[in-house]
Scaffold this motif. Structure first.
Motif, PDB file in Angstrom:
ATOM      1  N   GLU A 176       5.071  11.364 -18.239  1.00  0.00           N
ATOM      2  CA  GLU A 176       5.194  12.489 -17.261  1.00  0.00           C
ATOM      3  C   GLU A 176       5.056  11.999 -15.861  1.00  0.00           C
ATOM      4  O   GLU A 176       5.517  12.936 -14.924  1.00  0.00           O
ATOM      5  N   ARG A 177       4.368  10.970 -15.724  1.00  0.00           N
ATOM      6  CA  ARG A 177       4.204  10.500 -14.195  1.00  0.00           C
ATOM      7  C   ARG A 177       4.370   8.977 -14.252  1.00  0.00           C
ATOM      8  O   ARG A 177       3.441   8.324 -14.931  1.00  0.00           O
ATOM      9  N   VAL A 178       4.820   8.497 -13.192  1.00  0.00           N
ATOM     10  CA  VAL A 178       4.657   7.037 -12.784  1.00  0.00           C
ATOM     11  C   VAL A 178       4.298   7.040 -11.280  1.00  0.00           C
ATOM     12  O   VAL A 178       5.059   7.769 -10.456  1.00  0.00           O
ATOM     13  N   GLN A 179       3.224   6.208 -10.892  1.00  0.00           N
ATOM     14  CA  GLN A 179       2.750   6.218  -9.761  1.00  0.00           C
ATOM     15  C   GLN A 179       2.914   4.757  -9.085  1.00  0.00           C
ATOM     16  O   GLN A 179       3.224   3.660  -9.735  1.00  0.00           O
ATOM     17  N   PHE A 180       2.673   4.778  -7.802  1.00  0.00           N
ATOM     18  CA  PHE A 180       2.776   3.398  -7.136  1.00  0.00           C
ATOM     19  C   PHE A 180       1.665   3.239  -6.081  1.00  0.00           C
ATOM     20  O   PHE A 180       1.312   4.502  -5.533  1.00  0.00           O
ATOM     21  N   LYS A 181       1.226   2.382  -5.804  1.00  0.00           N
ATOM     22  CA  LYS A 181      -0.026   2.178  -4.918  1.00  0.00           C
ATOM     23  C   LYS A 181       0.336   1.101  -3.889  1.00  0.00           C
ATOM     24  O   LYS A 181       0.714   0.089  -4.134  1.00  0.00           O
ATOM     25  N   VAL A 182       0.212   1.457  -2.533  1.00  0.00           N
ATOM     26  CA  VAL A 182       0.632   0.631  -1.481  1.00  0.00           C
ATOM     27  C   VAL A 182      -0.344   0.625  -0.386  1.00  0.00           C
ATOM     28  O   VAL A 182      -1.244   1.558   0.023  1.00  0.00           O
ATOM     29  N   ASP A 183      -0.602  -0.689   0.223  1.00  0.00           N
ATOM     30  CA  ASP A 183      -1.424  -0.772   1.258  1.00  0.00           C
ATOM     31  C   ASP A 183      -0.910   0.190   2.538  1.00  0.00           C
ATOM     32  O   ASP A 183       0.300   0.069   2.800  1.00  0.00           O
ATOM     33  N   PRO A 184      -1.588   0.850   3.267  1.00  0.00           N
ATOM     34  CA  PRO A 184      -1.403   1.597   4.309  1.00  0.00           C
ATOM     35  C   PRO A 184      -0.425   0.745   5.246  1.00  0.00           C
ATOM     36  O   PRO A 184       0.228   1.500   6.101  1.00  0.00           O
ATOM     37  N   LEU A 185      -0.777  -0.424   5.595  1.00  0.00           N
ATOM     38  CA  LEU A 185      -0.190  -1.189   6.664  1.00  0.00           C
ATOM     39  C   LEU A 185       1.405  -1.777   6.077  1.00  0.00           C
ATOM     40  O   LEU A 185       1.656  -2.357   6.915  1.00  0.00           O
ATOM     41  N   ASN A 186       1.479  -1.615   4.743  1.00  0.00           N
ATOM     42  CA  ASN A 186       2.893  -2.048   4.139  1.00  0.00           C
ATOM     43  C   ASN A 186       3.922  -1.058   4.384  1.00  0.00           C
ATOM     44  O   ASN A 186       4.298  -0.309   3.314  1.00  0.00           O
ATOM     45  N   LEU A 187       4.297  -0.925   5.579  1.00  0.00           N
ATOM     46  CA  LEU A 187       5.082   0.196   5.968  1.00  0.00           C
ATOM     47  C   LEU A 187       6.742  -0.172   5.284  1.00  0.00           C
ATOM     48  O   LEU A 187       7.312   0.676   4.847  1.00  0.00           O
ATOM     49  N   ARG A 188       7.004  -1.535   5.314  1.00  0.00           N
ATOM     50  CA  ARG A 188       8.284  -1.740   4.591  1.00  0.00           C
ATOM     51  C   ARG A 188       8.256  -1.201   3.070  1.00  0.00           C
ATOM     52  O   ARG A 188       9.215  -0.568   2.556  1.00  0.00           O
ATOM     53  N   SER A 189       7.109  -1.364   2.392  1.00  0.00           N
ATOM     54  CA  SER A 189       7.117  -0.805   0.850  1.00  0.00           C
ATOM     55  C   SER A 189       7.090   0.467   0.638  1.00  0.00           C
ATOM     56  O   SER A 189       7.733   1.307  -0.118  1.00  0.00           O
ATOM     57  N   GLN A 190       6.362   1.303   1.859  1.00  0.00           N
ATOM     58  CA  GLN A 190       6.297   2.726   1.900  1.00  0.00           C
ATOM     59  C   GLN A 190       8.036   3.136   2.151  1.00  0.00           C
ATOM     60  O   GLN A 190       8.280   4.151   1.409  1.00  0.00           O
ATOM     61  N   ARG A 191       8.572   2.662   2.902  1.00  0.00           N
ATOM     62  CA  ARG A 191      10.131   3.165   3.170  1.00  0.00           C
ATOM     63  C   ARG A 191      10.893   2.825   2.026  1.00  0.00           C
ATOM     64  O   ARG A 191      11.838   3.732   1.810  1.00  0.00           O
ATOM     65  N   ALA A 192      10.636   1.865   1.110  1.00  0.00           N
ATOM     66  CA  ALA A 192      11.474   1.636   0.035  1.00  0.00           C
ATOM     67  C   ALA A 192      11.183   2.381  -1.093  1.00  0.00           C
ATOM     68  O   ALA A 192      12.058   3.000  -1.603  1.00  0.00           O
ATOM     69  N   LEU A 193       9.777   2.952  -1.237  1.00  0.00           N
ATOM     70  CA  LEU A 193       9.734   3.798  -2.170  1.00  0.00           C
ATOM     71  C   LEU A 193      10.404   5.410  -1.790  1.00  0.00           C
ATOM     72  O   LEU A 193      10.599   6.128  -2.460  1.00  0.00           O
ATOM     73  N   GLU A 194      10.080   5.765  -0.523  1.00  0.00           N
ATOM     74  CA  GLU A 194      10.668   6.926   0.008  1.00  0.00           C
ATOM     75  C   GLU A 194      12.107   7.074  -0.228  1.00  0.00           C
ATOM     76  O   GLU A 194      12.682   7.956  -0.703  1.00  0.00           O
ATOM     77  N   SER A 195      12.802   5.840   0.011  1.00  0.00           N
ATOM     78  CA  SER A 195      14.169   5.697  -0.290  1.00  0.00           C
ATOM     79  C   SER A 195      14.635   5.869  -1.607  1.00  0.00           C
ATOM     80  O   SER A 195      15.622   6.410  -2.071  1.00  0.00           O
TER      81      SER A 195
END
Length: 196
Positions: free
Chosen positions: A122-141
Motif C-alpha cells: 500500500e505504501r513505499v517510502q523514502f527518507k532523505v537527509d534535508p541537506l541532500n537536495l539532489r536526492s529530494q529533486r530526484a524523488l520529486e521527479s
C-alpha cells in the motif's frame, strides 16, 4: 511473509544480492560526496567494509548491488519491510560516475514494480537527509510525495542526530508513477523492459 527476488533485471540494470565480495568495487568508486548524507558515516575507503557489514547485518533489510552495463553502479535496499501493514522503505546509493544514468531510476522502478504489483504493498517510502537536495529533486521527479520532516529521527555514528525528509508513493499513485518512469526510461516503448 513477503519474499524478494534474488535478482531483478531491466533493460539497463541488473540487481544481484549484495555481499562483501562487492567491497573492492565500492572502494574503487569511493567519492566522499556520495557518502556525505548517509546515516552510516564513511570518511574514506577504509570505512566501507564496516559500512557494508552494517547494511548486511540489519534485521529485515534486503540489499542488492546495482549493475549498469556490467559495471557496479551502487546498491539499493529494502528497509524494514512490514507485510502486516503492507509497507516498506527503499534506500539507494549510486556512485558518482553513474549520476544521471538510468541506474537509479530503473533500480527503483524494478523494486517499486515488485512492491506494488507482486507484494501488493500500500505504501513505499523514502527518507532523505534535508541537506541532500539532489536526492529530494530526484524523488520529486519520480512523482513521490513529500510528506514532511521527522526531526532528530536517527542517531548517527558520530553522535549527531539527523532529521529525515519523508517521501512516499501510495498504491493508487503507482500507475501514474510507473507511466512517468517508463516514459523517462524507455521512451516510445513503455512496458518493454527487456526481460524484467
Amino acid at each position: 511473509m513477503w519474499s524478494f527476488p534474488q535478482s531483478l533485471e531491466g533493460r539497463y540494470v541488473r540487481l544481484e544480492p549484495l555481499t562483501l565480495s562487492h567491497l573492492p568495487g565500492f572502494q574503487a568508486q569511493f567519492d566522499p560526496e556520495v557518502y556525505r548524507h548517509m546515516s552510516h558515516r564513511v570518511r574514506g575507503p577504509e570505512d566501507l567494509r564496516a559500512h557494508l557489514e552494517a547494511l548486511l547485518s540489519e534485521p529485515g533489510r534486503v540489499n542488492w548491488a546495482v549493475f549498469l552495463g556490467g559495471e557496479l553502479a551502487g546498491r539499493i535496499s529494502v528497509i524494514a519491510p512490514d507485510p502486516q501493514n503492507r509497507k516498506l522503505e527503499i534506500g539507494t546509493l549510486i556512485f558518482k560516475p553513474f549520476w544521471g544514468s538510468p541506474a537509479n531510476k530503473e533500480a527503483k522502478y524494478l523494486l517499486l514494480r515488485h512492491a506494488f504489483e507482486v507484494l501488493l504493498a500500500e505504501r513505499v517510502q523514502f527518507k532523505v537527509d534535508p541537506l541532500n537536495l539532489r536526492s529530494q529533486r530526484a524523488l520529486e521527479s519520480l512523482g513521490a510525495v513529500r510528506e514532511g520532516v521527522l526531526r532528530r529521527n536517527r542517531l548517527l555514528s558520530d553522535g549527531r542526530f539527523r532529521d529525515d525528509v519523508v517521501y512516499s508513493i501510495l498504491r493508487e499513485e503507482w500507475p501514474r508513477v510507473k507511466a512517468r518512469l517508463e516514459e523517462k526510461l524507455y521512451g516510445a516503448f513503455p512496458g518493454d523492459t527487456g526481460g524484467a
